[in-house]
Design a protein around this motif. Structure first.
Motif, short mmCIF file in Angstrom:
data_model
loop_
_atom_site.label_atom_id
_atom_site.label_comp_id
_atom_site.label_asym_id
_atom_site.label_seq_id
_atom_site.Cartn_x
_atom_site.Cartn_y
_atom_site.Cartn_z
N ALA A 12 4.16 33.97 9.98
CA ALA A 12 2.87 32.92 9.64
C ALA A 12 2.53 33.44 8.16
CB ALA A 12 1.81 33.36 10.61
N ALA A 13 2.58 34.66 7.87
CA ALA A 13 2.22 35.33 6.64
C ALA A 13 3.08 34.64 5.44
CB ALA A 13 2.31 36.76 6.58
N ALA A 14 4.35 34.74 5.84
CA ALA A 14 5.31 34.16 4.93
C ALA A 14 5.23 32.57 4.67
CB ALA A 14 6.82 34.29 5.48
N ALA A 15 4.63 31.74 5.74
CA ALA A 15 4.55 30.42 5.40
C ALA A 15 3.08 30.24 4.61
CB ALA A 15 4.57 30.08 6.91
N SER A 16 2.18 30.97 4.97
CA SER A 16 0.96 30.85 4.17
C SER A 16 1.17 31.18 2.38
CB SER A 16 -0.20 31.58 4.76
OG SER A 16 0.11 33.00 4.63
N ALA A 17 2.13 31.89 2.14
CA ALA A 17 2.45 32.36 0.82
C ALA A 17 3.34 31.50 0.04
CB ALA A 17 3.23 33.69 0.82
N LEU A 18 3.71 30.44 0.81
CA LEU A 18 4.57 29.21 0.02
C LEU A 18 3.47 28.37 -0.44
CD1 LEU A 18 7.49 28.86 2.70
CD2 LEU A 18 7.69 29.97 0.48
N PRO A 19 4.15 27.72 -1.58
CA PRO A 19 3.11 26.73 -2.29
C PRO A 19 3.43 25.41 -1.29
CG PRO A 19 5.10 27.05 -3.74
CD PRO A 19 5.06 28.26 -2.63
N VAL A 20 2.30 24.64 -1.41
CA VAL A 20 2.33 23.40 -0.53
C VAL A 20 2.84 22.24 -1.49
CG1 VAL A 20 1.07 21.64 0.97
CG2 VAL A 20 0.65 24.26 0.96
N VAL A 21 3.84 21.81 -1.21
CA VAL A 21 4.46 20.59 -2.00
C VAL A 21 4.34 19.02 -1.04
CG1 VAL A 21 6.46 20.02 -3.54
CG2 VAL A 21 5.66 22.29 -3.49
N PRO A 22 4.01 18.22 -1.51
CA PRO A 22 4.18 16.92 -0.66
C PRO A 22 5.58 16.42 -0.73
CG PRO A 22 3.13 16.26 -3.00
CD PRO A 22 3.15 18.01 -2.98
N VAL A 23 5.75 16.08 0.45
CA VAL A 23 7.50 15.74 0.70
C VAL A 23 7.67 14.43 -0.03
CG1 VAL A 23 9.03 15.09 2.46
CG2 VAL A 23 7.20 16.75 2.85
N ALA A 24 6.86 13.43 -0.03
CA ALA A 24 6.95 11.81 -0.72
C ALA A 24 5.60 11.50 -0.94
CB ALA A 24 7.93 11.33 0.25
N LYS A 25 5.64 10.54 -1.92
CA LYS A 25 4.42 10.09 -2.28
C LYS A 25 4.82 8.47 -2.64
CE LYS A 25 0.49 10.29 -5.25
NZ LYS A 25 -0.33 10.85 -6.26
N TYR A 26 4.21 7.76 -1.72
CA TYR A 26 4.26 6.21 -1.83
C TYR A 26 3.24 5.58 -2.55
CZ TYR A 26 8.12 6.82 1.62
OH TYR A 26 9.14 7.37 2.52
N ALA A 27 3.72 4.74 -3.56
CA ALA A 27 2.72 3.90 -4.20
C ALA A 27 3.00 2.50 -3.95
CB ALA A 27 2.76 4.12 -5.63
N TYR A 28 2.06 1.66 -3.69
CA TYR A 28 2.18 0.14 -3.74
C TYR A 28 1.59 -0.45 -4.36
CZ TYR A 28 2.44 -4.19 -1.12
OH TYR A 28 2.69 -5.76 -0.83
N ALA A 29 2.21 -1.29 -5.07
CA ALA A 29 1.61 -2.09 -6.14
C ALA A 29 2.12 -3.26 -6.21
CB ALA A 29 1.82 -1.33 -7.55
N GLU A 30 1.20 -4.54 -6.25
CA GLU A 30 1.79 -5.73 -6.29
C GLU A 30 1.55 -6.27 -7.68
OE1 GLU A 30 0.80 -10.11 -4.18
OE2 GLU A 30 1.03 -8.16 -3.03
N ALA A 31 2.57 -6.97 -8.09
CA ALA A 31 2.35 -7.50 -9.51
C ALA A 31 1.22 -8.58 -9.33
CB ALA A 31 3.66 -8.23 -10.19
N GLU A 32 0.05 -8.81 -10.64
CA GLU A 32 -0.85 -9.74 -10.47
C GLU A 32 -0.40 -11.06 -10.97
OE1 GLU A 32 -4.65 -8.75 -11.57
OE2 GLU A 32 -4.39 -6.82 -10.19
N ALA A 33 -0.30 -12.09 -10.29
CA ALA A 33 0.21 -13.35 -10.80
C ALA A 33 -1.32 -14.01 -11.50
CB ALA A 33 0.63 -14.15 -9.93
N PRO A 34 -0.98 -14.87 -12.57
CA PRO A 34 -2.21 -15.49 -13.14
C PRO A 34 -2.72 -16.50 -12.02
CG PRO A 34 -0.13 -15.98 -14.26
CD PRO A 34 0.29 -14.89 -13.47
N ALA A 35 -3.96 -16.80 -12.07
CA ALA A 35 -4.62 -17.75 -11.15
C ALA A 35 -4.17 -19.01 -11.55
CB ALA A 35 -6.32 -17.50 -11.28
N HIS A 36 -3.97 -19.75 -10.56
CA HIS A 36 -3.71 -21.33 -10.76
C HIS A 36 -3.89 -22.08 -9.45
CE1 HIS A 36 -1.32 -24.64 -11.89
NE2 HIS A 36 -0.83 -24.82 -10.71
N TYR A 37 -4.82 -23.18 -10.01
CA TYR A 37 -5.37 -24.12 -8.91
C TYR A 37 -5.75 -25.27 -9.42
CZ TYR A 37 -10.09 -22.62 -10.22
OH TYR A 37 -11.24 -22.77 -11.05
N GLU A 38 -5.79 -26.28 -8.46
CA GLU A 38 -6.29 -27.64 -8.72
C GLU A 38 -7.09 -28.01 -7.60
OE1 GLU A 38 -3.16 -30.33 -9.89
OE2 GLU A 38 -2.47 -29.20 -11.51
#
Length: 176
Positions: A12-38
């Protein structure tokens, strides 16, 4: 048993001394299309006289459209407009046709019943006779009030039911 506690605490002492590093980071981004309607719509109601239409289209930040309607005086108004980032909003308005004179509505006559109210003051007759008992000859004094009749009549301009009301007492009689 003590050795197990020591090992657990050491881990427990050894585990608390280790730095916390995230395993993976997901980013979700959708490209914005220009508005189009009629779109477009129109209304043509002969009963109410409501006649109008509109149409509009957009591509990105550029908008073009028009609308038209028949005004109450019969003139056809047509508006064409556009809007973009460079020129802003611009509208061209034009009118077609000549105004027509609205028909004069017919006057509506309301007939209210004519009633006359007659108010008659009661006829009062007062007779008083009392003997006078002092050193004077006995005399009878009588006083009769004059008969007064007051009549008032005014037309009634509302339609209220006319009521017949009578009040009577032994000395004075009212009748309305």
């Amino acid at each position: 048993m003590v050795s197990k506690f020591v090992i657990i605490f050491a881990l427990a002492a050894a585990a608390s001394a280790l730095p916390v590093v995230p395993v993976a980071k997901y980013a979700y981004a959708e490209a914005e299309a220009p508005a189009h309607y009629e779109f477009q719509y129109s209304v043509h109601d002969n009963e109410s006289g409501d006649v109008k239409q509109q149409q509009e289209s957009r591509e990105g930040d550029v908008v073009h459209g028009s609308y038209s309607l028949v005004q109450p005086d019969g003139v056809h108004r047509i508006v064409e407009y556009s809007s973009d980032a460079h020129n802003g909003f611009n509208a061209n308005v034009r009118y077609e046709g000549q105004p027509i004179q609205a028909p004069v509505p017919a006057k509506i006559a309301y007939a209210a019943p004519v009633a006359k109210l007659v108010h008659a003051a009661p006829v009062a007759r007062v007779a008083y006779s009392a003997p006078i008992s002092y050193a004077a000859p006995v005399a009878k004094v009588a006083y009769a009030a004059p008969v007064a009749k007051v009549a008032y009549s005014a037309p009634i301009s509302y339609a209220a039911p006319l009521a017949h009301v009578s009040y009577s007492s032994p000395a004075i009689s009212y009748h309305h």
